[in-house]
Scaffold this active site. Structure first.
Site, mmCIF file in Angstrom:
data_model
loop_
_atom_site.group_PDB
_atom_site.id
_atom_site.type_symbol
_atom_site.label_atom_id
_atom_site.label_comp_id
_atom_site.label_asym_id
_atom_site.label_seq_id
_atom_site.Cartn_x
_atom_site.Cartn_y
_atom_site.Cartn_z
ATOM 1 N N GLU A 153 0.837 -1.207 0.000
ATOM 2 C CA GLU A 153 0.000 0.000 0.000
ATOM 3 C C GLU A 153 0.870 1.255 0.000
ATOM 4 O O GLU A 153 0.590 2.230 -0.710
ATOM 5 C CB GLU A 153 -0.929 0.000 1.222
ATOM 6 C CG GLU A 153 -1.843 1.223 1.228
ATOM 7 C CD GLU A 153 -2.631 1.372 2.509
ATOM 8 O OE1 GLU A 153 -3.073 0.348 3.077
ATOM 9 O OE2 GLU A 153 -2.801 2.528 2.961
ATOM 10 N N CYS B 135 -8.177 3.538 8.347
ATOM 11 C CA CYS B 135 -9.565 3.332 7.933
ATOM 12 C C CYS B 135 -10.453 2.895 9.096
ATOM 13 O O CYS B 135 -9.973 2.495 10.155
ATOM 14 C CB CYS B 135 -9.627 2.323 6.795
ATOM 15 S SG CYS B 135 -9.441 0.640 7.367
ATOM 16 N N SER C 33 -8.491 -9.036 6.849
ATOM 17 C CA SER C 33 -8.444 -9.892 5.653
ATOM 18 C C SER C 33 -8.749 -11.353 5.979
ATOM 19 O O SER C 33 -8.452 -12.244 5.179
ATOM 20 C CB SER C 33 -7.060 -9.766 5.000
ATOM 21 O OG SER C 33 -6.047 -9.893 5.976
HETATM 22 S S1 SF4 Z 1 -9.125 -2.906 2.498
HETATM 23 FE FE1 SF4 Z 1 -10.095 -2.908 4.505
HETATM 24 S S2 SF4 Z 1 -8.402 -2.492 5.905
HETATM 25 FE FE2 SF4 Z 1 -7.727 -1.862 3.870
HETATM 26 S S3 SF4 Z 1 -8.300 0.311 3.731
HETATM 27 FE FE3 SF4 Z 1 -9.973 -0.858 2.860
HETATM 28 S S4 SF4 Z 1 -11.426 -1.074 4.536
HETATM 29 FE FE4 SF4 Z 1 -9.435 -0.554 5.446
#
Ligand code: SF4
Length: 341
Positions: free
Chosen positions: A134, A202, A275
């Site tokens: 990321e 998030c 996940s």
């Molecule tokens: S994939 Fe899940 S953990 Fe990653 S930013 Fe999106 S909502 Fe958040």
């Protein structure tokens, strides 16, 4: 281990835990792509950081690759939930790949912030783990303006062009407390430091940390289900320990539970990273029940109902084929919204 807790053995089960909206969407995107286009469907990097998910999708015909140059020219490739840099999009276009971008919309939001602050010529301090996919994707949006700050200890090494034109952004899956400590130290050095327009860590990361913080002080041991490369799962272990759990362990599967961890324990906390499919948590609860921890009490600190629509490219193809919007296909999932959110 001496415990002052009640003698009855019990499990405190964190909620929310497990799949977030971005992971749900990315996994369903690969499943739907396999159903609709047929195997193989290439996926750049792990679609989400979970061994079980990757193994299960591989068995169904997904082919995981590290880079787009491993995908045959013109083939279909899915970009993972962690996002990719513009250079990856360009490399895929150069090979005429048909892309399905499963980047989580909350990661895309951070990319857009990076682009905007770079165009205003800010120095961008991206708090996150160097080398994480990321972070590579976000940093790739504005490599000349972004530097990665790994931890509070990194702050002393930061050099900026104009201390009055500095903003911090962050990876979405960090420890909230550690990030705030990094920001505090950055602000000591750069008092004009600007905050992101909205939280970059998030909702799912924050909610899972709040839930584990609530149960950890009552726990002899907290078991976190999640893979070693899952940032938010690893953070949950740290948060549990900081919040007062006497011990905390991350495992991929129930079979990894060491019976010695439970010696003398009366209360075991259980949670899972964003996940992690619920089936893996159920396996852990079964194993704990076999060890005498059959009494399970849920500790809920938030209710989540966020949904994301499937990636645009896939949605368009499904619609053209007259197929209904994707529905959950495995485990207790939410439906996916038809319209973009
Ligand atoms: S994939 Fe899940 S953990 Fe990653 S930013 Fe999106 S909502 Fe958040």
């Amino acid at each position: 281990m001496t415990s002052t807790l009640p003698d009855a053995k019990r499990v405190l089960l964190a909620a929310p835990r497990g799949y977030c909206a971005g992971v749900d969407r990315a996994v369903i995107a690969v499943e739907k792509a396999l159903e609709h286009y047929g195997a193989p469907v290439y996926v750049r990097k792990e679609i989400v950081h979970n061994k079980y998910v990757v193994e299960t999708l591989s068995e169904r015909g997904a082919v995981f690759v590290d880079e787009t140059d491993e995908v045959p020219e013109g083939a279909r490739v899915v970009f993972s939930a962690h996002g990719v840099s513009p250079a990856v999009h360009a490399a895929a276009a150069a090979r005429s790949l048909q892309t399905i971008d499963a980047t989580c919309p909350l990661v895309t939001k951070v990319h857009k912030e990076a682009v905007r602050f770079a165009s205003d010529d800010f120095d961008i301090l991206l708090i996150g783990h160097d080398g994480h996919e990321e972070v590579e994707g976000t940093a790739g949006e504005a490599p000349d303006h972004i530097q990665v700050v790994n931890s509070p200890d990194d702050v002393d090494h930061v050099v900026v062009r104009d201390p009055d034109k500095v903003v911090w952004l962050s990876q979405t899956t960090l420890s909230v407390d550690e990030t705030m400590e990094t920001v505090r130290r950055l602000r000591e050095r750069f008092p004009s430091l600007q905050d992101p327009p909205s939280d970059d860590i998030c909702y799912a990361t924050q909610n899972r940390q709040v839930a584990v913080k609530k149960l950890a002080p009552s726990c002899d041991v907290v078991i976190v289900v999640g893979s070693a490369n899952s940032s938010n799962s690893v953070r949950l272990v740290e948060v549990a320990l900081d919040a007062g759990a006497r011990a905390s362990y991350r495992i991929d599967r129930a079979a990894e539970i060491d019976p010695a961890w439970l010696d003398g324990a009366t209360t075991v906390g259980v949670t899972s990273g964003a996940s992690v499919p619920e089936i893996l948590v159920r396996d852990v609860l079964d194993r704990l029940a076999d060890a005498g921890f059959g009494d399970v009490e849920e500790v809920r600190t938030a209710t989540e109902d966020l949904m994301f629509s499937l990636p645009r490219e896939l949605r368009a193809d499904l619609k053209a084929a007259g197929q209904a919007p994707a529905r959950p296909t495995r485990g207790p999932r939410r439906a996916i919204a038809v319209e973009p959110v």
